[in-house]
Design an enzyme around this catalytic site. Sequence first.
Site, short mmCIF file in Angstrom:
data_model
loop_
_atom_site.label_atom_id
_atom_site.label_comp_id
_atom_site.label_asym_id
_atom_site.label_seq_id
_atom_site.Cartn_x
_atom_site.Cartn_y
_atom_site.Cartn_z
N CYS A 14 0.82 -1.21 0.00
CA CYS A 14 0.00 0.00 0.00
C CYS A 14 0.85 1.27 0.00
O CYS A 14 2.04 1.24 -0.36
CB CYS A 14 -0.95 0.00 1.19
SG CYS A 14 -2.34 1.15 1.00
N ASP A 66 -3.33 1.86 10.00
CA ASP A 66 -4.51 2.73 10.12
C ASP A 66 -4.98 2.77 11.56
O ASP A 66 -5.50 3.78 12.01
CB ASP A 66 -5.62 2.23 9.19
CG ASP A 66 -5.28 2.51 7.75
OD1 ASP A 66 -5.65 3.57 7.24
OD2 ASP A 66 -4.58 1.67 7.14
P1 RI2 Z 1 -0.07 6.93 6.75
C1 RI2 Z 1 -3.71 3.76 4.31
O1 RI2 Z 1 -5.09 3.52 4.21
C2 RI2 Z 1 -2.86 2.51 4.26
O2 RI2 Z 1 -3.50 1.38 4.83
C3 RI2 Z 1 -1.64 2.97 5.02
O3 RI2 Z 1 -0.81 1.92 5.45
C4 RI2 Z 1 -2.28 3.74 6.15
O4 RI2 Z 1 -3.38 4.43 5.55
C5 RI2 Z 1 -1.41 4.68 6.90
O5 RI2 Z 1 -0.97 5.75 6.12
P2 RI2 Z 1 -6.01 4.24 3.07
O6 RI2 Z 1 -6.39 5.60 3.59
O7 RI2 Z 1 -0.86 7.50 7.90
O8 RI2 Z 1 -5.21 4.28 1.80
O9 RI2 Z 1 1.22 6.33 7.21
O10 RI2 Z 1 -7.24 3.36 2.97
O11 RI2 Z 1 0.08 7.90 5.61
#
Ligand code: RI2
Length: 311
Positions: free
Chosen positions: A128, A197
């Site tokens: 991701c 998350d």
């Molecule tokens: P930072 C994202 O979720 C991913 O799962 C990623 O690992 C997490 O947020 C944390 O991201 P999504 O919003 O806070 O893409 O480290 O569903 O940027």
Amino acid sequence: MKKVTGAADRIRRLEVQGATNVAFAAVEALVEQMKESKARDRAAIFEEFAEAKQILFASRETEPFMRNAIRFLEWKITEAEWNTNRELNELIHNIAEELLDSFMKARQRIAEIGAKRISSGTCVLTHCHSSAVSTMFRLARERGADFEVIVTETRPVYQGRITAKELLEAGIRTSMIVDSAVRSFIKRVDLVVVGADAITSEGNVINKIGTSMVAMAAHEARIPFYVVTELLKFDPQTIHGEYEAIEERSGDEVWPNAPGGLAIMNPAFDVTRRDHIHGIVCEEGFISPHSILEAVRRRYPWILEQGVSST
Ligand code: RI2
């Protein structure tokens, strides 16, 4: 409530992505919304705040960082002395700045700690897109480490592409694989690093769907699996026995215009058990998932005090 409904829509549609960006977009919208408030007394202002909070909380379910950040604002404005809207606006602006400042310091510390595990010749796999993980990779590169990252494409909405672009721009050797190829490549890597998350009181981590399979593959191959995250993603409701809700998203993300009658399940996240996590890289250092509650209590006691209800 135009400012907050606009922000909530952008968050829901994934125009704002990643737990950190979501939290700060929500805080910014709330600060802007309160500036427009015509409410005349404290009670009316708090009513507006509560309404704005509900709209933002409902935008995405699995976002404890956003909830913690908004509760921090609420707690601080409840405690403080202020009489006019102007005083409140100044106060709320300063509180948001305080939160951002403490976050920036936390992020820098996390990057410093994590980057020490990445030396020249290391091959890292990530899943991701996490701004925390990318910051750590960039710092390791700036410090001169010549390493390689394998990025999963991350179906269904391909956040792996965001990661790949960022890493290439930072001059990091990057390759991409489809999610289902993780087990085929796991023996090539030295460590796995992902973001988060949500973190639960048991030390389990909720991250993008597929993370737990990556963790299982790493476990089977005896490859270290690290989570890089601010403790602000800790969900205090889990102390009281509640499970972290996993957001279910539209099937259109998986297959737009799919044949009628086909049921598509599209959970955004999954749970990686603490037994598969070798370390959490956070602002309290490189810690075991078992000591998460202790670390949160030391660093952010207010998360435990303010975050006991689901509203
Ligand atoms: P930072 C994202 O979720 C991913 O799962 C990623 O690992 C997490 O947020 C944390 O991201 P999504 O919003 O806070 O893409 O480290 O569903 O940027």
